[in-house]
Design an enzyme around this catalytic site. Structure first.
Site, PDB file in Angstrom:
ATOM      1  N   LYS A  92      -3.778   1.888  -6.791  1.00 32.97           N
ATOM      2  CA  LYS A  92      -2.986   1.280  -5.717  1.00 32.97           C
ATOM      3  C   LYS A  92      -1.923   0.347  -6.278  1.00 32.97           C
ATOM      4  CE  LYS A  92      -6.592   1.081  -2.192  1.00 32.97           C
ATOM      5  NZ  LYS A  92      -7.296   0.156  -1.288  1.00 32.97           N
ATOM      6  N   SER A  93      -1.716   0.378  -7.579  1.00 32.12           N
ATOM      7  CA  SER A  93      -0.858  -0.621  -8.236  1.00 32.12           C
ATOM      8  C   SER A  93       0.568  -0.653  -7.673  1.00 32.12           C
ATOM      9  CB  SER A  93      -0.797  -0.315  -9.735  1.00 32.12           C
ATOM     10  OG  SER A  93       0.236  -1.068 -10.326  1.00 32.12           O
TER      11      SER A  93
END
Ligand SMILES: Cc1ncc(COP(=O)(O)O)c(C=O)c1O
Length: 350
Positions: A92-93
């Site tokens: 999810k960076s």
């Protein structure tokens, strides 16, 4: 702006000379959260005025704080004739996604080394990772965050052996060059606040890999904004670890801007009481803060970073650490895509 101190003046000239891609939309707005304040005041009998710096609106890759850092880091990579940028984060960076988007914009090959999220959903992929693929990034997966840095180096070594010029961008672009984005952002927010005729006593933001806080703390000194207390709120690590990293980056900023050693104070405040059960695991306080902001202001926080920082700010207000007659600024650093998932089949078909 402090134009009286020659060291600061020289640092500002140096800052202005550092190459930067101009991809973000600035100044990002500063909005007052009056309905949030009214709601808290009803409960507490009084509440400081709360202002929101909307870096969730910076632009590329769905915005957030990484845009300001990557404008410097990718400009340097392009100047160095880099063929491939490699960076890392979780699936999810925000940093990985914004890197992918900005690399797409400049036509640079991008490789992302990603590890799984703390919380996963059967049959679904993180929307952020789906977008990484759409932006054309190549994704290499590792099973744990500890494997990220060695994997990046291994991928870089292989590409270098093939004769490619590779830039390995550390986690969060939290290096002194990236942090310059937030040194510059301080000048932006300070001028907005001055034109609104405000005095800000406290500035809250989320602090993790340290570049945002280092830039803000260094910027506040360089641009002579000394009467504001800056509080970074951790979403993951202990205060000591983040403070040490922030201090280290501040010292690197001083070197980059050729300031006399020890001119920049490296002491910082990092609150680690709002982490809850760990990185990426929403805490009840953070979920309540998210719901409160959405209901009172139509503002969406993210589940990993800004919601925990807002839980910290609300706790400081409730416990009287911020007086009711003060003004406080909360820096929204983005990240809302972490709320969203796509069917895994959709990712696979891209
Ligand atoms: C949305 C968001 N807010 C805050 C942070 C923390 O910023 P930094 O890593 O510069 O400390 C990050 C990244 O880690 C982020 O993605």
């Amino acid at each position: 702006m402090n134009m009286s101190n020659p060291d600061n003046r020289r640092a500002i000239d140096k800052l202005n000379a550092v190459p930067r891609l101009s991809f973000g939309h600035y100044p990002t707005p500063v909005e007052e959260l009056s309905r949030l304040r009214a709601e808290l005041a009803r409960e507490l009998g009084g509440c400081p005025r709360i202002f929101l710096k909307r870096d969730d609106y910076t632009g590329p890759g769905f915005g957030g704080n990484k845009v300001r850092k990557l404008e410097y880091v990718l400009a340097a990579a392009i100047d160095a004739g880099v063929d491939v940028a490699i960076t890392t984060g979780g699936v999810k960076s925000n940093h990985a996604r914004v890197t992918a988007a900005m690399c797409a914009k400049v036509g640079l090959r991008c490789i992302l080394v990603l590890n799984p999220a703390a919380v996963s959903c059967e049959g679904l992929d993180a929307a952020s990772q789906y977008l990484d693929g759409l932006y054309g990034a190549e994704i290499v997966t590792v099973s744990h965050r500890d494997e990220r840095a060695p994997k990046m180096e291994a991928v870089a070594a292989r590409l270098r052996a093939d004769g490619l010029n590779v830039s390995v961008i550390p986690l969060g672009a939290s290096i002194p060059l990236g942090a310059l984005g937030f040194v510059r952002a301080v000048a932006e927010v300070k001028s907005q606040i001055e034109s609104m005729g405000l005095h800000i006593g406290h500035l809250f933001h989320c602090s993790s890999s340290g570049g945002t806080q280092a830039g803000i703390v260094a910027g506040a000194q360089i641009f002579d904004w000394s009467d504001v207390e800056i509080i970074g709120v951790s979403p993951d690590d202990a205060s000591e670890a983040i403070s040490a990293e922030v201090g280290h980056i501040i010292s690197g900023i001083g070197e980059l801007l050729e300031m006399p050693p020890a001119m920049l104070d490296q002491s910082v405040t990092v609150a680690d009481q709002y982490v809850g059960r760990g990185y990426g695991i929403p805490s009840p306080e953070a979920q309540r803060a998210t719901a409160l902001l959405a209901r009172t202001e139509g503002v969406i926080l993210d589940p990993v970073y800004t919601s925990k920082a807002m839980a910290g700010l609300i706790d400081w207000i409730r416990s009287g650490k911020i007086p009711a007659d003060a003004n406080v600024l909360f820096w929204h650093t983005g990240g809302q895509l972490a709320h969203f998932y796509v069917p895994a089949k959709l990712s696979a078909s891209e």
